[in-house]
Design an enzyme around this catalytic site. Structure first.
Site, short mmCIF file in Angstrom:
data_model
loop_
_atom_site.label_atom_id
_atom_site.label_comp_id
_atom_site.label_asym_id
_atom_site.label_seq_id
_atom_site.Cartn_x
_atom_site.Cartn_y
_atom_site.Cartn_z
N GLY A 36 5.86 1.91 -4.68
CA GLY A 36 5.36 2.67 -6.46
C GLY A 36 6.68 1.73 -7.39
O GLY A 36 7.76 1.40 -7.32
N ILE A 66 7.35 13.40 -1.86
CA ILE A 66 6.66 14.21 -1.27
C ILE A 66 7.39 15.67 -0.67
O ILE A 66 6.13 16.65 -0.02
CB ILE A 66 5.38 14.13 -0.89
N PHE A 87 -1.91 10.79 -3.33
CA PHE A 87 -2.20 8.85 -3.75
C PHE A 87 -0.72 8.72 -2.50
O PHE A 87 -1.14 7.81 -1.52
CB PHE A 87 -2.37 8.80 -4.58
N ALA A 89 1.51 7.69 0.21
CA ALA A 89 1.08 6.99 1.55
C ALA A 89 1.81 6.09 1.61
O ALA A 89 2.51 4.92 0.81
CB ALA A 89 -0.32 7.21 2.13
N TYR A 162 -2.04 3.88 11.04
CA TYR A 162 -2.36 4.16 9.40
C TYR A 162 -3.51 5.35 9.96
O TYR A 162 -3.09 6.34 9.30
CB TYR A 162 -2.42 2.64 9.26
N HIS A 215 -3.28 -7.62 0.57
CA HIS A 215 -4.31 -7.38 0.64
C HIS A 215 -4.78 -9.07 0.24
O HIS A 215 -4.96 -9.31 -0.24
CB HIS A 215 -4.60 -6.04 -0.59
N PHE A 238 -7.99 -14.46 8.83
CA PHE A 238 -7.56 -14.19 9.55
C PHE A 238 -8.83 -14.31 10.60
O PHE A 238 -9.40 -13.08 10.58
CB PHE A 238 -7.06 -12.82 9.94
N1 UDP Z 1 -8.07 -10.91 4.96
C1 UDP Z 1 -7.65 -12.59 5.18
N2 UDP Z 1 -6.26 -13.03 4.83
C2 UDP Z 1 -5.25 -11.81 4.85
C3 UDP Z 1 -5.53 -11.00 4.70
C4 UDP Z 1 -6.81 -10.21 4.75
O1 UDP Z 1 -8.20 -13.19 5.81
O2 UDP Z 1 -4.82 -13.12 4.27
C5 UDP Z 1 -8.92 -10.20 5.76
C6 UDP Z 1 -8.96 -9.62 6.76
O3 UDP Z 1 -8.44 -9.54 7.71
C7 UDP Z 1 -9.92 -8.49 6.64
C8 UDP Z 1 -9.65 -8.06 5.14
O4 UDP Z 1 -9.83 -9.94 4.76
O5 UDP Z 1 -10.77 -8.59 6.74
C9 UDP Z 1 -9.89 -7.18 4.13
O6 UDP Z 1 -8.60 -7.25 4.21
P1 UDP Z 1 -7.23 -6.26 3.29
O7 UDP Z 1 -5.71 -6.60 3.28
O8 UDP Z 1 -7.23 -6.80 1.89
O9 UDP Z 1 -7.93 -4.73 3.54
P2 UDP Z 1 -7.74 -4.13 5.34
O10 UDP Z 1 -9.43 -4.25 5.04
O11 UDP Z 1 -7.01 -4.49 6.38
O12 UDP Z 1 -8.32 -2.91 4.47
#
Ligand code: UDP
Length: 359
Positions: A36, A66, A87, A89, A162, A215, A238
Site C-alpha cells: 500500500g 493484520i 482487503f 492481501a 492465490y 494488470h 498473453f
Molecule cells: N493480460 C495480458 N497482458 C498483460 C496483462 C494481462 O494479455 O500484460 C491479460 C491476462 O492474460 C488476462 C487479462 O489480461 O487474460 C486480465 O489480466 P489481469 O492481470 O489484469 O487480471 P487477472 O485476470 O489476472 O486477475
C-alpha cells in the site's frame, strides 16, 4: 458505523475508505504499507476534505499488519469498531505460484490472526458484528463447459495458490462465524468474489498503483504514457490461441466504485449471524483485444502491442453471473461500458504517470 478497513492504503481499500467516509462512517485504515501507499491514505483524506463536510476528521490511519494481534485488538477496542472490511492481501496469481508460503501466510494465516484479534476484542463488550471479505473468482479455478457465466454455486476448485489461499480463508471465516454465533455473539459475513476490478474514483485523487504493475488496463495506460518500469512500453498479449472468438482471454471488468458499492450494500443487508456469498462482476466479458480497442478509443492513441504465449494460471473465459447480488442487494453497476471505466483510470494515470510517489 465504525469500520476497520484493512489494506486501506491499497487500490480497492482506499476507494472503499473514501466511500465510507462520504457515507458518514468513522473509518480506521490498517495497512502495513508493504504494497500500500501512505500517499493513498493522504489522498483519501484530501478527497474526503474536498466534500467540505469535515469528513476527513473521521479517518484514522494505523500502520501495522493484520497478524499483529495486540495492535489489532487495541485498534478494534480503542475505536469501538463494529464492522470490518478486509482487503489486506497479496494478490498476484503469478507470484503466488512462486511464493505460495507468502500467500498462505498473509491471506490465510493473516486473516486467521485478524479473526483472533476480533474474538479477543469482543470478549468484553459488543465487538465486531459484521465482516466483509475480499474474495475472488480465482477461488473457482477453471470453469468447465457451460459453467460461464459463473454462479456462486459453482464448485470452488482453485488452480493457483492465490485462489486457494482465499478459498481457505473463506472456510476459516465461515467456521469462525458459526462458532461465534453458537456462543451468542452474532457475527455476520459477506464474502464478495471479485472479478477484474478497474477504474478510479471520480474525484481524480485516488488511483491504482501496484509495484510491479501487471494488470491489463494499467499496463496499457502506462505503455501509452511511456512509463513502464521495464522501459519497453509495450503490451504483451498473453495468448492468442484461447478458445474464444478472437483467441485472447475474456474477463469481466467491474468499476472499483461499483465494487465498493457492493460492500456498502452488503453491510446494510446482513442480518445478525448470516453468511452471504456474492460474485461481483458486471456479467459481461471483454477479450484482451477488445480492452485494447476500447483503450485506443478513450485515449486516441495506438497501443504498442506484441503477441506472446499464454501466462501460466490464466483461464480462458471468466465472467460473473451477477443475478444473486442484483436481486438480493439491489446492486446494479453504474459503469457498464468498458470505455467509461477506462476513461476514469486514464484520468488518474495521465495526471499521475509515475503513481502517487512521484507526481
Ligand atoms: N493480460 C495480458 N497482458 C498483460 C496483462 C494481462 O494479455 O500484460 C491479460 C491476462 O492474460 C488476462 C487479462 O489480461 O487474460 C486480465 O489480466 P489481469 O492481470 O489484469 O487480471 P487477472 O485476470 O489476472 O486477475
Amino acid at each position: 458505523m465504525a469500520i476497520l478497513v484493512t489494506g486501506g492504503a491499497g487500490y480497492i481499500g482506499s476507494h472503499a475508505a473514501l466511500r465510507l467516509l462520504r457515507d458518514g462512517h468513522r473509518v480506521v485504515i490498517l495497512d502495513n504499507l508493504f504494497r500500500g501507499h501512505a500517499e493513498a491514505v493522504e489522498a483519501v483524506r484530501a478527497a474526503a476534505a474536498k466534500e467540505g463536510r469535515g469528513l476527513e476528521q473521521n479517518l484514522r490511519f494505523v500502520r501495522g499488519s493484520i497478524d499483529d494481534e495486540a495492535l489489532v485488538t487495541a485498534t478494534l477496542r480503542d475505536n469501538a469498531v463494529d464492522t470490518v472490511m478486509h482487503f489486506a492481501a497479496l494478490a498476484y496469481v503469478g507470484e503466488s505460484v512462486h511464493q505460495p508460503l507468502a500467500y498462505y501466510g498473509v491471506n490465510t494465516a493473516g486473516g486467521t490472526a485478524l479473526l483472533r484479534a476480533i474474538a479477543r476484542a469482543g470478549e468484553h463488550g459488543a465487538g465486531v458484528q459484521r465482516f466483509v471479505f475480499s474474495s475472488t473468482c480465482a477461488t473457482y479455478g477453471e470453469p468447465g463447459p457451460g459453467e460461464v457465466p459463473i454462479k456462486e454455486t459453482l464448485k470452488q476448485n482453485p488452480i493457483n495458490p492465490y485462489g486457494a489461499s482465499k478459498l481457505f480463508f473463506e472456510r476459516v471465516l465461515a467456521d469462525f462465524s458459526a462458532a461465534q454465533n453458537a456462543a451468542g455473539k452474532a457475527f455476520s459475513v459477506a464474502m464478495l468474489r471479485y472479478f477484474n476490478v478497474a477504474g478510479c474514483d471520480r474525484s481524480g485523487l485516488l488511483g491504482e498503483q501496484h509495484d510491479p504493475e501487471t494488470h491489463l488496463i494499467p499496463v496499457i495506460l502506462q505503455a501509452l504514457l511511456g512509463v513502464r518500469a521495464d522501459g519497453k512500453n509495450m503490451l504483451t498479449v498473453f495468448g492468442t490461441d484461447y478458445p474464444t472468438l478472437d483467441g485472447s482471454c475474456i474477463r469481466d471488468y467491474v468499476h472499483v466504485d461499483d465494487l465498493v458499492d457492493a460492500h456498502v450494500r452488503a453491510i446494510a443487508a446482513l442480518k445478525p449471524g448470516e453468511i452471504r456469498r456474492y460474485n461481483v462482476g458486471i456479467g459481461r466479458g471483454h477479450s484482451v483485444k477488445e480492452v485494447i480497442a476500447a483503450a485506443e478509443k478513450v485515449t486516441g492513441m495506438k497501443v504498442p502491442v506484441t503477441f506472446g504465449p499464454r501466462r501460466a494460471g490464466d483461464p480462458a473465459t471468466l465472467f460473473a453471473d451477477s443475478t444473486a447480488i442484483r436481486t438480493e442487494l439491489g446492486w446494479s453497476p453504474r459503469y457498464t461500458n468498458l470505455e467509461d471505466t477506462i476513461a476514469t483510470a486514464w484520468a488518474w494515470f495521465k495526471a499521475n504517470p509515475h503513481g502517487y510517489a512521484k507526481r
